[in-house]
Design a protein around this motif. Sequence first.
Motif, PDB file in Angstrom:
ATOM      1  N   GLY A   1      -0.246   2.424  12.296  1.00 43.43           N
ATOM      2  CA  GLY A   1      -1.091   2.338  13.474  1.00 43.43           C
ATOM      3  C   GLY A   1      -2.395   3.087  13.384  1.00 43.43           C
ATOM      4  O   GLY A   1      -3.125   3.184  14.378  1.00 43.43           O
ATOM      5  N   GLU A   2      -2.736   3.598  12.196  1.00 41.90           N
ATOM      6  CA  GLU A   2      -4.003   4.310  12.069  1.00 41.90           C
ATOM      7  C   GLU A   2      -4.846   3.740  10.931  1.00 41.90           C
ATOM      8  O   GLU A   2      -4.326   3.203   9.952  1.00 41.90           O
ATOM      9  N   VAL A   3      -6.166   3.841  11.108  1.00 47.54           N
ATOM     10  CA  VAL A   3      -7.116   3.535  10.048  1.00 47.54           C
ATOM     11  C   VAL A   3      -7.496   4.865   9.402  1.00 47.54           C
ATOM     12  O   VAL A   3      -8.029   5.753  10.065  1.00 47.54           O
TER      13      VAL A   3
ATOM     14  N   ALA B   1       6.338  -8.870   6.769  1.00 46.95           N
ATOM     15  CA  ALA B   1       6.834  -7.499   6.639  1.00 46.95           C
ATOM     16  C   ALA B   1       7.837  -7.194   7.747  1.00 46.95           C
ATOM     17  O   ALA B   1       7.624  -7.545   8.910  1.00 46.95           O
ATOM     18  N   SER B   2       8.940  -6.531   7.393  1.00 50.61           N
ATOM     19  CA  SER B   2       9.933  -6.142   8.390  1.00 50.61           C
ATOM     20  C   SER B   2       9.619  -4.772   8.988  1.00 50.61           C
ATOM     21  O   SER B   2      10.163  -4.395  10.024  1.00 50.61           O
ATOM     22  N   HIS B   3       8.762  -3.987   8.319  1.00 50.49           N
ATOM     23  CA  HIS B   3       8.230  -2.736   8.858  1.00 50.49           C
ATOM     24  C   HIS B   3       6.717  -2.880   8.929  1.00 50.49           C
ATOM     25  O   HIS B   3       6.146  -3.772   8.319  1.00 50.49           O
ATOM     26  N   SER B   4       6.078  -1.989   9.653  1.00 51.91           N
ATOM     27  CA  SER B   4       4.618  -2.005   9.689  1.00 51.91           C
ATOM     28  C   SER B   4       4.081  -1.928   8.264  1.00 51.91           C
ATOM     29  O   SER B   4       4.436  -1.017   7.510  1.00 51.91           O
ATOM     30  N   PRO B   5       3.239  -2.882   7.856  1.00 57.41           N
ATOM     31  CA  PRO B   5       2.759  -2.901   6.472  1.00 57.41           C
ATOM     32  C   PRO B   5       1.606  -1.933   6.232  1.00 57.41           C
ATOM     33  O   PRO B   5       0.972  -1.447   7.179  1.00 57.41           O
ATOM     34  N   LEU B   6       1.346  -1.686   4.959  1.00 56.46           N
ATOM     35  CA  LEU B   6       0.259  -0.811   4.539  1.00 56.46           C
ATOM     36  C   LEU B   6      -0.787  -1.637   3.802  1.00 56.46           C
ATOM     37  O   LEU B   6      -0.477  -2.309   2.814  1.00 56.46           O
ATOM     38  N   LEU B   7      -2.012  -1.600   4.275  1.00 62.30           N
ATOM     39  CA  LEU B   7      -3.123  -2.348   3.691  1.00 62.30           C
ATOM     40  C   LEU B   7      -4.097  -1.372   3.053  1.00 62.30           C
ATOM     41  O   LEU B   7      -4.606  -0.463   3.717  1.00 62.30           O
ATOM     42  N   LEU B   8      -4.353  -1.547   1.754  1.00 67.33           N
ATOM     43  CA  LEU B   8      -5.263  -0.687   1.004  1.00 67.33           C
ATOM     44  C   LEU B   8      -6.562  -1.443   0.750  1.00 67.33           C
ATOM     45  O   LEU B   8      -6.551  -2.533   0.167  1.00 67.33           O
ATOM     46  N   LEU B   9      -7.668  -0.877   1.171  1.00 64.09           N
ATOM     47  CA  LEU B   9      -8.972  -1.533   1.068  1.00 64.09           C
ATOM     48  C   LEU B   9      -9.918  -0.684   0.232  1.00 64.09           C
ATOM     49  O   LEU B   9     -10.231   0.450   0.602  1.00 64.09           O
ATOM     50  N   ASP B  10     -10.373  -1.227  -0.891  1.00 62.25           N
ATOM     51  CA  ASP B  10     -11.295  -0.503  -1.779  1.00 62.25           C
ATOM     52  C   ASP B  10     -12.714  -1.016  -1.546  1.00 62.25           C
ATOM     53  O   ASP B  10     -13.088  -2.086  -2.024  1.00 62.25           O
ATOM     54  N   GLU B  11     -13.476  -0.269  -0.780  1.00 61.09           N
ATOM     55  CA  GLU B  11     -14.850  -0.634  -0.414  1.00 61.09           C
ATOM     56  C   GLU B  11     -14.913  -2.052   0.154  1.00 61.09           C
ATOM     57  O   GLU B  11     -15.598  -2.930  -0.379  1.00 61.09           O
TER      58      GLU B  11
ATOM     59  N   LEU C   1      -5.713  -4.680  13.567  1.00 63.88           N
ATOM     60  CA  LEU C   1      -4.454  -4.734  12.818  1.00 63.88           C
ATOM     61  C   LEU C   1      -3.672  -3.433  12.997  1.00 63.88           C
ATOM     62  O   LEU C   1      -2.449  -3.441  13.144  1.00 63.88           O
ATOM     63  N   ALA C   2      -4.394  -2.315  12.996  1.00 61.48           N
ATOM     64  CA  ALA C   2      -3.733  -1.024  13.167  1.00 61.48           C
ATOM     65  C   ALA C   2      -3.223  -0.842  14.589  1.00 61.48           C
ATOM     66  O   ALA C   2      -2.046  -0.495  14.804  1.00 61.48           O
ATOM     67  N   LYS C   3      -4.073  -1.092  15.575  1.00 63.28           N
ATOM     68  CA  LYS C   3      -3.729  -0.777  16.971  1.00 63.28           C
ATOM     69  C   LYS C   3      -2.766  -1.796  17.584  1.00 63.28           C
ATOM     70  O   LYS C   3      -1.888  -1.430  18.356  1.00 63.28           O
TER      71      LYS C   3
ATOM     72  N   GLY D   1       0.293  -2.526  14.311  1.00 65.85           N
ATOM     73  CA  GLY D   1       0.953  -1.378  13.697  1.00 65.85           C
ATOM     74  C   GLY D   1       0.699  -1.176  12.222  1.00 65.85           C
ATOM     75  O   GLY D   1       1.396  -0.399  11.571  1.00 65.85           O
ATOM     76  N   PHE D   2      -0.292  -1.860  11.666  1.00 64.69           N
ATOM     77  CA  PHE D   2      -0.623  -1.668  10.256  1.00 64.69           C
ATOM     78  C   PHE D   2      -1.017  -0.212  10.004  1.00 64.69           C
ATOM     79  O   PHE D   2      -1.611   0.449  10.860  1.00 64.69           O
ATOM     80  N   GLY D   3      -0.697   0.273   8.813  1.00 63.89           N
ATOM     81  CA  GLY D   3      -1.365   1.434   8.286  1.00 63.89           C
ATOM     82  C   GLY D   3      -2.479   0.919   7.398  1.00 63.89           C
ATOM     83  O   GLY D   3      -2.264   0.022   6.576  1.00 63.89           O
ATOM     84  N   VAL D   4      -3.690   1.409   7.572  1.00 63.74           N
ATOM     85  CA  VAL D   4      -4.829   0.940   6.788  1.00 63.74           C
ATOM     86  C   VAL D   4      -5.487   2.135   6.113  1.00 63.74           C
ATOM     87  O   VAL D   4      -5.845   3.114   6.774  1.00 63.74           O
ATOM     88  N   ILE D   5      -5.605   2.073   4.788  1.00 71.84           N
ATOM     89  CA  ILE D   5      -6.356   3.082   4.037  1.00 71.84           C
ATOM     90  C   ILE D   5      -7.580   2.388   3.468  1.00 71.84           C
ATOM     91  O   ILE D   5      -7.460   1.406   2.724  1.00 71.84           O
ATOM     92  N   ALA D   6      -8.764   2.874   3.820  1.00 63.85           N
ATOM     93  CA  ALA D   6      -9.998   2.216   3.407  1.00 63.85           C
ATOM     94  C   ALA D   6     -10.940   3.205   2.741  1.00 63.85           C
ATOM     95  O   ALA D   6     -11.236   4.268   3.304  1.00 63.85           O
ATOM     96  N   ILE D   7     -11.403   2.853   1.546  1.00 61.77           N
ATOM     97  CA  ILE D   7     -12.472   3.611   0.900  1.00 61.77           C
ATOM     98  C   ILE D   7     -13.791   3.141   1.501  1.00 61.77           C
ATOM     99  O   ILE D   7     -14.130   1.953   1.435  1.00 61.77           O
TER     100      ILE D   7
END
Length: 252
Positions: A27-29, A153-163, A183-185, A188-194
């Motif tokens: 749920g967070e970016v 996904a059966s759990h909140s998925p994790l999305l990794l974004l490189d630039e 997607l996060a709010k 429930g995605f977790g989003v990690i973004a460079i």
Amino acid sequence: MLQLNNVSFKPQGKLLLDQVSVSVKAGEVYGLLGPNGAGKTTLLKAISGDIKASGSIKFYGKELTQWNRRELAKHLAVLPQASQLTFPFSAREVVALGLTPLSLSKAQANKLIDEKMSATDCCSFADRSYPSLSGGERQRVQLARVLLQLSQASHSPLLLLDEPTSAQDLGQQHHLLTLTQQLAKKEGFGVIAILHDLNQVLRYCDTCCLLDQGQVSAVNSPDKVLSDERIKEHWQYQPQRVILNNGQTALI
């Protein structure tokens, strides 16, 4: 959702990650930032399993290496800086590659492909050859592909974004980052973004991690991490701050 403890990576004797410990919640970016060569892409590769780093990387309480690869593909996806694909697939066919870990009927698959291409503004060039697309169009096609990959996904998925905004025009940058927020709010995605644009970090990220020389320098909310002193120390630039009409801070 994701917990890293003392993650290090030292290929050919060069220390690229040094005892990195961070956690990311569903749920967070989560913004990854830092100067060139700080270790941002290397850290993303460690989280995705593309490189074998030392230390512990747990995803939903289980070491990343212990996940079934098919199940992991339904819950963790990466949008790289660039994707090399020279075969004359259409944009729609490239998006459909994200169906690989899924179990769907043809009708369900087509509906989801349309949904993800619409969300990433790709429908207008769905039938064009992928190699003929601009860099920004390719980037959005690949984002649609990874969103399709995560759709079961059966759990909140994790999305990794490189630039993720590197090839986008101004309007598409904000469209894409607004989408990641939604997607996060809402899902429930977790989003990690460079991200390199510090104003985008301030506007779109809930938490950010500042890396430098492979080490964590600071982790907190963007307004606390991006002090004038830290920006000058890590980027050798003295910013000016402007308060916008909506109360947000902008750096110039």
